[in-house]
Design a protein around this motif. Structure first.
Motif, PDB file in Angstrom:
ATOM      1  N   GLN A 135      38.209  12.198   0.070  1.00  0.00           N
ATOM      2  CA  GLN A 135      37.713  11.058   1.314  1.00  0.00           C
ATOM      3  C   GLN A 135      38.020  11.632   2.668  1.00  0.00           C
ATOM      4  O   GLN A 135      39.106  12.218   3.140  1.00  0.00           O
ATOM      5  CB  GLN A 135      38.458   9.788   1.002  1.00  0.00           C
ATOM      6  N   GLN A 137      37.313  10.263   6.682  1.00  0.00           N
ATOM      7  CA  GLN A 137      37.302   9.205   7.593  1.00  0.00           C
ATOM      8  C   GLN A 137      37.014   9.797   9.014  1.00  0.00           C
ATOM      9  O   GLN A 137      37.966  10.403   9.573  1.00  0.00           O
ATOM     10  CB  GLN A 137      38.510   8.305   7.416  1.00  0.00           C
ATOM     11  N   HIS A 193      30.407   2.459   6.363  1.00  0.00           N
ATOM     12  CA  HIS A 193      30.232   2.864   7.986  1.00  0.00           C
ATOM     13  C   HIS A 193      29.727   1.741   8.695  1.00  0.00           C
ATOM     14  O   HIS A 193      29.296   0.674   8.259  1.00  0.00           O
ATOM     15  CB  HIS A 193      29.142   4.023   7.882  1.00  0.00           C
ATOM     16  N   LEU A 211      32.330   4.099  12.668  1.00  0.00           N
ATOM     17  CA  LEU A 211      33.381   4.603  11.428  1.00  0.00           C
ATOM     18  C   LEU A 211      32.561   5.212  10.407  1.00  0.00           C
ATOM     19  O   LEU A 211      31.487   4.594  10.043  1.00  0.00           O
ATOM     20  CB  LEU A 211      34.317   3.547  10.866  1.00  0.00           C
ATOM     21  N   ASP A 213      33.188   6.696   6.732  1.00  0.00           N
ATOM     22  CA  ASP A 213      34.228   6.639   5.731  1.00  0.00           C
ATOM     23  C   ASP A 213      33.395   6.905   4.506  1.00  0.00           C
ATOM     24  O   ASP A 213      32.808   6.100   3.898  1.00  0.00           O
ATOM     25  CB  ASP A 213      35.043   5.280   5.660  1.00  0.00           C
ATOM     26  N   ASP A 215      33.906   8.667   0.725  1.00  0.00           N
ATOM     27  CA  ASP A 215      34.725   8.809  -0.620  1.00  0.00           C
ATOM     28  C   ASP A 215      34.052   9.605  -1.608  1.00  0.00           C
ATOM     29  O   ASP A 215      33.142   8.566  -2.174  1.00  0.00           O
ATOM     30  CB  ASP A 215      35.518   7.583  -0.871  1.00  0.00           C
TER      31      ASP A 215
END
Length: 265
Positions: A135, A137, A193, A211, A213, A215
């Motif tokens: 992941q 970020q 996001h 953001l 993010d 994963d």
């Protein structure tokens, strides 16, 4: 989903706020019932700080769980931290995770995690892995990049957030929250996001940031061998491609990309 190829770079103004890698496995009860003394003894020079805890459940949630006759989780959560607390190794009966806020390169990150996993496998011998995940970020804060005068449509590509390109809608958007599950060759991506509000202590005010993010994971059975690291290397490559595909040249250049001479893992 096919992600386009991009030159590998390292950003001088790195937007990463956290990177985590996790391996899940069928429960090993010994971890729940006995403190990981031997494991700690082999990793404590890199991770000298230790604490154990149980998941915290609010009284309201506890009451609901009990009403439905469900068991309350009592699994112990073991955490080993580096002296500066920027690297954290977490172990429970069904996963091992490495997290950092000072990610420099995948090679460095993989080396640290692989060393810990080798120790863990030798002591606990997990049968196989049920989930392999990596992941990333990233938090884009315009004021830290000298981009205060730029609109988000100048920084984020339209195939990620087309709303930002709608002239009638974009000026009024206060927040965007998106969650996509994307299929890729070696697994899937859980991509969260959007626009978020962050506090800037130096300026004592709030600022809107973006953001990303991502994963990357597979829930296919993975044997306890080198294939785990092959999968993670593919996820790392896909993560670089996804991030670059999501941002414009303006944002890419503002983060001051530097060429990478490291051989691909």
């Amino acid at each position: 989903m096919h992600l386009p190829e991009f030159e590998r770079v390292i950003y001088e103004r790195n937007p990463l706020i956290q990177v985590a890698c996790q391996l899940r496995f069928p429960p090993i009860l010994k971890i729940s019932h006995k403190e990981p003394v031997e494991f700690q003894d082999e990793i404590r020079f890199q991770y000298p700080l230790f604490e154990s805890m149980q998941p915290q459940v609010t009284p309201e949630i506890s009451q609901v769980i009990q009403q439905f006759g469900l068991p309350l989780s009592s699994d112990l959560f073991y955490t080993f931290k580096s002296e500066d607390q920027r690297w954290q190794l977490s172990v429970t009966k069904d996963f091992i995770t490495l997290t950092t806020s000072v990610y420099e390169s995948y090679e460095q990150f993989q080396k640290r995690f692989r060393e810990a996993v080798n120790v863990f496998e030798r002591i606990y011998k997990p049968s196989f892995y049920t989930r392999v995940g990596l992941q990333y970020q990233d938090l884009i804060i315009r004021s830290k990049l000298g981009l205060e005068d730029k609109n988000w449509s100048d920084l984020i590509t339209p195939h990620i957030a087309s709303e930002l390109y709608n002239q009638e809608l974009a000026p009024f958007i206060q927040s965007i929250i998106k969650n996509l599950i994307l299929k890729i060759e070696h697994g899937q991506i859980n991509l969260k996001h959007g626009l978020v509000t962050v506090k800037e202590p130096e300026k004592n005010n709030d600022e809107v940031a973006y953001l990303l993010d991502a994963d990357f994971f597979t829930e296919q059975k993975v044997e306890r061998d080198g294939n785990v690291w092959n999968i993670l290397s593919q996820f790392n490559k896909s993560a670089r491609q996804l991030f670059r595909w999501s941002i414009t040249d303006t944002l890419h250049n503002a983060m001051r990309p530097q060429a990478v001479n490291i051989t691909e893992p």
